[in-house]
Write an enzyme that holds these catalytic residues in place. Structure first.
Site, PDB file in Angstrom:
ATOM      1  N   ASP A  53       0.833  -1.209   0.000  1.00 34.59           N
ATOM      2  CA  ASP A  53       0.000   0.000   0.000  1.00 34.59           C
ATOM      3  C   ASP A  53       0.866   1.257   0.000  1.00 34.59           C
ATOM      4  O   ASP A  53       2.021   1.239   0.447  1.00 34.59           O
ATOM      5  CB  ASP A  53      -0.868   0.038   1.272  1.00 34.59           C
ATOM      6  N   ASP A  54       0.262   2.331  -0.449  1.00 36.62           N
ATOM      7  CA  ASP A  54       0.781   3.709  -0.288  1.00 36.62           C
ATOM      8  C   ASP A  54       1.895   4.089  -1.249  1.00 36.62           C
ATOM      9  O   ASP A  54       2.567   5.103  -1.041  1.00 36.62           O
ATOM     10  CB  ASP A  54       1.238   3.988   1.162  1.00 36.62           C
ATOM     11  N   HIS A 104      -5.901   3.000  -4.255  1.00 32.46           N
ATOM     12  CA  HIS A 104      -5.859   3.247  -2.809  1.00 32.46           C
ATOM     13  C   HIS A 104      -6.221   4.721  -2.554  1.00 32.46           C
ATOM     14  O   HIS A 104      -5.667   5.332  -1.660  1.00 32.46           O
ATOM     15  CB  HIS A 104      -4.453   2.905  -2.294  1.00 32.46           C
ATOM     16  N   HIS A 108      -5.656   9.538   0.059  1.00 32.10           N
ATOM     17  CA  HIS A 108      -5.541   8.759   1.301  1.00 32.10           C
ATOM     18  C   HIS A 108      -6.312   9.415   2.443  1.00 32.10           C
ATOM     19  O   HIS A 108      -5.819   9.557   3.568  1.00 32.10           O
ATOM     20  CB  HIS A 108      -4.063   8.586   1.693  1.00 32.10           C
ATOM     21  N   HIS A 198       3.842  -2.023   3.327  1.00 30.70           N
ATOM     22  CA  HIS A 198       3.757  -0.655   2.795  1.00 30.70           C
ATOM     23  C   HIS A 198       5.062  -0.270   2.097  1.00 30.70           C
ATOM     24  O   HIS A 198       6.127  -0.347   2.711  1.00 30.70           O
ATOM     25  CB  HIS A 198       3.485   0.341   3.926  1.00 30.70           C
TER      26      HIS A 198
HETATM   27 ZN    ZN Z   1      -2.633   3.302   3.044  1.00 28.93          ZN
END
Ligand code: ZN
Length: 378
Positions: A53-54, A104, A108, A198
């Site tokens: 993620d991210d 995603h 955020h 992440h």
């Molecule tokens: Zn995230």
């Protein structure tokens, strides 16, 4: 073969009770519908989905891509629109190297502090940024922090996206040593897991992810040595088999994990249950049970636990601490699962279950999974 013949006869005659045979639960869905959340998949082989993620976030994402390439592993990257615009080359590299790209959001945002309108917009903006830069239209979405907000499922449905939760993570957004990150993922990994790491940190520019980067290669090495294979989230679904058990009220036990290591009397352990609760599951449950029994069938200790109502993606995996009584006899224990009828949560009203495993008193028995051993370390 003989077992199969007996099962086939039962099926033909419609006598599920005959010779102790059971109907098998139906296969788990091989694909997800838009707006549906998947966080764990019942599979028979040792296969897991590694997700990040991210990102994109350099140099972390590039180094992780290098490691994945060395190990010939395909992963799933849930990208943030703002980060895609900052690192377009990396986003395109993720696609070029055959990984799956998920959405995603663009910014955020915190979905529990956002309106349905703002959530739909953050999702749509993320989709647009990813499409513009990579040419990919994501079919999977993961909410920031796993938090479900108003209208999120509808917004995903409108974009044709299913929702990916996760079933194991290393909390690598908190500071942890490389060793802790590796141990955390390796000790939790169960066939069918969606593992979360992440490669970035929200929309922060140049977020330090060097421990995660170092952990990735070690996680791949260790899990490969244990026989695990890594696939993308949709490929994990394509490998789906049957849930462990299917209850009459629609809830399904997809999998469970208890420690492979022996435990001493008085010791405790975390058990993880993976339930699939159908839409409208609010009127289901609220409690399931797990019994540990000695091979002679006498009940030794038990534990009741709540099945989550359909809430946050984070809440779908149940982790429950179980303590082995100090006076528990040594030996190999069986685990027995069942589910209370929501109206009458008593032993005699436990919800009937269908399962490929042996059944007894409206429960399913998953054999030989816990060793209680004096020599084990507390
Ligand atoms: Zn995230």
């Amino acid at each position: 073969m003989r077992l199969f013949a007996a099962w086939a006869v039962c099926l033909l005659l419609g006598w599920p009770g005959l010779l102790g045979c059971q109907r098998q639960p139906a296969l788990f869905k091989p694909a997800a519908d838009p707006g549906e959340t998947i966080y764990f998949v019942p599979v028979r082989e040792k296969v897991v989905a590694l997700t990040f993620d991210d990102g994109p976030n350099e140099p972390a994402t590039g180094l992780i891509l290098d490691a994945l390439k060395r190990h010939q592993v395909k992963a799933t990257f849930f990208l943030i629109g703002a980060n895609v615009e900052r690192y377009p080359e990396t986003a395109r590299r993720i696609k070029a190297e055959g990984h799956l790209i998920g959405n995603h959001t663009a910014r955020h945002s915190m979905f529990d502090q956002s309106s349905a309108f703002a959530i739909a917009q953050d999702i749509a903006d993320g989709q647009r940024a990813i499409e513009t830069v990579t040419g990919v239209t994501p079919l999977w979405f993961r909410p920031p922090y796993g938090i479900k907000g108003p209208g999120m499922e509808e917004a995903c449905r409108a974009q044709g996206m299913a929702i990916a939760g996760w079933s194991a993570d290393a909390n690598d957004w908190n500071p942890h040593s490389v060793e802790e990150l590796v141990d955390s993922i390796v000790s939790q990994a169960t066939p069918g897991d969606i593992l979360l790491l992440h490669d970035g940190c929200e929309t922060r520019h140049g977020a330090d992810r060097q421990n995660t980067v170092a952990a990735v290669s070690l996680i791949l090495e260790k899990l490969k040595a244990q026989g695990f294979r890594f696939v993308t989230v949709p490929d994990l679904l394509r490998a789906a088999g049957r849930p462990l058990a299917e209850f009459k009220n629609g809830a399904r036990l997809l999998g469970l994990q208890i420690p492979a290591q022996p435990l001493p009397p008085g010791g405790g352990f975390w058990v993880r249950y993976f339930w699939d609760v159908p839409p409208g599951g609010d009127n289901l449950t609220p409690e399931a049970f797990v019994h540990y029994t000695t091979p002679d069938g006498s009940m030794q200790f038990q534990d009741n636990h709540e099945i989550p109502r359909l809430g946050d993606v984070r809440d779908r995996v149940l982790k429950h601490l179980v303590i082995v009584p100090r006076k528990a006899p040594l030996g190999r224990y069986q685990v027995r699962f069942g589910l209370f009828d929501p109206q009458t949560p008593e032993w005699r009203h436990r919800v009937p279950v269908r399962s490929a495993f042996r059944q007894q008193r409206r429960a399913v028995i998953i054999p030989d999974v816990l060793d209680v051993n004096q020599a084990a370390k507390p």
